[in-house]
Scaffold this motif. Structure first.
Motif, PDB file in Angstrom:
ATOM      1  N   SER B   2      35.361  28.114  35.948  1.00 40.01           N
ATOM      2  CA  SER B   2      35.389  29.254  35.027  1.00 40.01           C
ATOM      3  C   SER B   2      36.775  29.888  35.047  1.00 40.01           C
ATOM      4  O   SER B   2      37.587  29.634  35.932  1.00 40.01           O
ATOM      5  CB  SER B   2      34.351  30.286  35.437  1.00 40.01           C
ATOM      6  N   CYS B   3      36.987  30.730  34.051  1.00 36.46           N
ATOM      7  CA  CYS B   3      38.313  31.351  33.937  1.00 36.46           C
ATOM      8  C   CYS B   3      38.560  32.317  35.092  1.00 36.46           C
ATOM      9  O   CYS B   3      39.659  32.374  35.637  1.00 36.46           O
ATOM     10  CB  CYS B   3      38.427  32.083  32.606  1.00 36.46           C
ATOM     11  N   ALA B   4      37.525  33.047  35.499  1.00 36.77           N
ATOM     12  CA  ALA B   4      37.679  33.987  36.617  1.00 36.77           C
ATOM     13  C   ALA B   4      38.086  33.233  37.882  1.00 36.77           C
ATOM     14  O   ALA B   4      38.957  33.671  38.640  1.00 36.77           O
ATOM     15  CB  ALA B   4      36.375  34.752  36.844  1.00 36.77           C
ATOM     16  N   GLN B   5      37.466  32.061  38.060  1.00 38.32           N
ATOM     17  CA  GLN B   5      37.791  31.227  39.218  1.00 38.32           C
ATOM     18  C   GLN B   5      39.253  30.791  39.158  1.00 38.32           C
ATOM     19  O   GLN B   5      39.989  30.849  40.155  1.00 38.32           O
ATOM     20  CB  GLN B   5      36.866  30.001  39.215  1.00 38.32           C
ATOM     21  N   THR B   6      39.684  30.381  37.956  1.00 36.21           N
ATOM     22  CA  THR B   6      41.072  29.963  37.778  1.00 36.21           C
ATOM     23  C   THR B   6      42.027  31.085  38.132  1.00 36.21           C
ATOM     24  O   THR B   6      43.017  30.880  38.834  1.00 36.21           O
ATOM     25  CB  THR B   6      41.319  29.540  36.319  1.00 36.21           C
ATOM     26  N   ILE B   7      41.691  32.282  37.656  1.00 41.44           N
ATOM     27  CA  ILE B   7      42.577  33.420  37.934  1.00 41.44           C
ATOM     28  C   ILE B   7      42.633  33.674  39.434  1.00 41.44           C
ATOM     29  O   ILE B   7      43.702  33.887  40.005  1.00 41.44           O
ATOM     30  CB  ILE B   7      42.099  34.670  37.175  1.00 41.44           C
ATOM     31  N   THR B  34      47.297  31.889  33.199  1.00 43.66           N
ATOM     32  CA  THR B  34      47.328  32.401  34.559  1.00 43.66           C
ATOM     33  C   THR B  34      48.582  31.961  35.294  1.00 43.66           C
ATOM     34  O   THR B  34      49.279  32.770  35.909  1.00 43.66           O
ATOM     35  CB  THR B  34      46.099  31.913  35.338  1.00 43.66           C
ATOM     36  N   LEU B  35      48.889  30.654  35.199  1.00 46.42           N
ATOM     37  CA  LEU B  35      50.026  30.152  35.972  1.00 46.42           C
ATOM     38  C   LEU B  35      51.345  30.703  35.448  1.00 46.42           C
ATOM     39  O   LEU B  35      52.209  31.095  36.238  1.00 46.42           O
ATOM     40  CB  LEU B  35      50.041  28.629  35.934  1.00 46.42           C
TER      41      LEU B  35
END
Lengths: 268, 268
Positions: B2-7, B34-35
């Protein structure tokens, strides 16, 4: 030997890019002054976007974008019956005939193509800056001079060609000379665009050489090579400064500006 | 993922926290945002510290350049000429190799070969030179009446400088200094392209944008993201400097205050 060749490449880049950027800038400035609204928006948008973003990002972006753009266009024209999509996941695929330059092309064509892309990128980026300078200069030409020209019965086009363009240079030159200095200082970025320029050769030639591979072994000389480049650029800047101040003195002759007035008084 | 996980994984990747491996395939927009955003930490770090340090040195250099004593004036003039007359890119390269060879002399110089310190020093010296030129110009254009009034009040030496010369210099130079700050932030993108290694792929925003563009062959997503971040950063800089500008001009009547106009002086 290659280092001297690379210096030639840098000088060639400057020689080609400066007029090209001026051309782009002139086009942009004329567009920004245009009476047709979309053209005006385009002109203003062009200068605004290029100025707001780091230039290196633009250099990196345009080289790939232009390359893919050309290949895409050629792909559309040359291979109309190509079925698969062009972007396959992470790959950019065009048919063999659309490759630019062709895979079979000799090495010098690849190098020239890379160089042309670099010139185009420089011209686009610096064109935006030049457009800004020229736009300001065109607005700085005294209104009375343009009105006088109109009173003589010149058409809009004649006013532009015979009065506006010749008269704007004196106002544009300070900005343009600044731009030239910046252009000189931007040339090492060629290295990032994949052209084998002086930065590339300074790294190559300066690196540690062992006796096994060369007749002239030496340690890590890259520091000295870059020092030489530093001095080269400083000298180049100094020479440009001198030349540009001469040009400025010539342009100021007989102008209705403070500098022109000072010249007239000094002569009298 | 998920995006939250990526962040959570990548938000501080640029300074070495979170997931070690960069994404290798199936890049999502979220990962790119994020990166690249994480890389901005470095751009802000370099920009803010170099500006703070550069400000002090620039004031000293401007005073030196305006001084009547050639022992003070000549070094200041040369410093400004060297750093303004040569490309920042070459300065980075030269500094990096200089630090490399210094490292051989003594381990004291070890940290200088990393971007954290080495690049910061180069940026600091560079911005000091550019700002010194701006402040020198401002110093020259301080109204004669101001200093005469200071003399009439019996101010001299340090108190004259502290109460009259310095604030007026800042007030006059501030709009140009704002632009210098913006372009310093733009210049921070050069760091990881000019020799300084990005250890464990901890790079700045352009480093990651370039990484994505290389991996996906699609420059049209990462570079606009980078551009967006930089436009936000530019707006933030204009906002902060605008506040300072308000404070510097607070004694003036409303209509005499000059706003900050965004007048880019291009890259270096």
């Amino acid at each position: 030997m290659n280092l001297y060749y690379a210096v030639g490449v840098v000088l060639l880049l400057l020689a080609v890019t400066a007029p090209a950027a001026l051309l782009f800038g002139y086009g942009g400035a004329m567009a920004a002054r245009s009476r047709i609204a979309p053209l005006r928006w385009f002109g203003k948008g062009y200068t605004a976007i290029v100025r707001g973003v780091p230039d290196i990002a633009f250099f990196l972006f345009f080289v790939i974008a232009l390359d893919q753009g050309f290949e895409y266009l050629r792909h559309q024209v040359l291979c109309p019956d190509w079925e698969e999509p062009i972007r396959q996941g992470n790959d950019f695929v065009v048919c063999q005939a659309a490759k630019l330059p062709l895979n079979s092309a000799p090495q010098w064509q690849h190098e020239t193509y890379g160089f042309m892309l670099a010139v185009l990128t420089f011209a686009i980026v610096f064109g935006a800056f030049a457009a800004n300078v020229l736009y300001g200069a065109m607005r700085a030409v005294p209104k009375a001079q343009l009105e006088t020209a109109e009173a003589y019965g010149m058409t809009q086009r004649q006013v532009t060609r015979r009065v506006l363009v010749p008269q704007m240079w004196v106002y544009a030159l300070p900005g343009l000379s600044n731009l030239w200095m910046v252009l000189i200082k931007a040339t090492p970025l060629l290295f990032l665009l994949g052209v084998e320029d002086i930065v590339y050769w300074a790294r190559e030639l300066g690196g540690t050489k062992t006796p096994r591979f060369t007749d002239y072994p030496h340690g890590d000389w890259r520091m000295w090579y870059f020092l030489a480049l530093l001095v080269f650029y400083l000298a180049f800047t100094k020479v440009s400064e001198v030349v540009l101040s001469r040009v400025m003195a010539r342009l100021n002759r007989g102008q209705a500006t403070a500098a022109g007035e000072a010249q007239r008084k000094a002569a009298a | 993922m998920s995006c939250a996980q990526t962040i959570a994984d990548y938000a501080f990747r640029a300074i070495g926290y979170g997931e070690r491996l960069l994404p290798r395939s199936d890049f999502t927009l979220c990962q790119q945002f994020t990166l690249i955003g994480s890389g901005m930490i470095w751009n802000i770090y370099f920009g803010v510290l170099a500006l703070l340090g550069g400000f002090v040195l620039a004031t000293a250099l401007a005073l030196g350049k305006a001084s009547g004593n050639p022992l003070l004036r000549k070094p200041a003039e040369w410093f400004v000429f060297v750093f303004r007359g040569s490309p920042l890119f070459i300065q980075f390269f030269f500094a990096y190799f200089l630090f490399l060879s210094l490292k051989g002399v003594s381990p004291v110089f070890d940290p200088l070969t990393s971007a954290v310190w080495g690049a910061l020093i180069v940026l600091f010296l560079n911005t000091a030179a550019y700002s010194a030129e701006i402040f020198h110009g401002a110093l020259q254009s301080i109204p004669k009446g101001d200093t005469e009034a200071a003399d009439a009040y019996g101010l001299s030496g340090w108190s004259r400088f502290r109460r009259v010369v310095w604030p007026t210099m800042l007030r006059l130079g501030w709009p140009a200094y704002t632009n210098e700050a913006i372009f310093l932030f733009h210049a921070t993108t050069l760091v990881f392209f000019a020799g300084f290694p990005a250890r464990q792929q901890r790079g700045d925003a352009l480093y990651y944008a370039n990484y994505f563009a290389d991996k996906t062959f699609n420059p049209f997503i990462p570079y606009p993201i980078l551009a967006g971040y930089f436009i936000l950063l530019t707006l933030a800089v204009i906002g902060c400097f605008g506040l300072v500008n308000r404070r510097l001009n607070r004694h003036l009547p409303q209509e005499a205050r000059r706003g900050i106009r965004y007048r880019p002086q291009l890259l270096r």
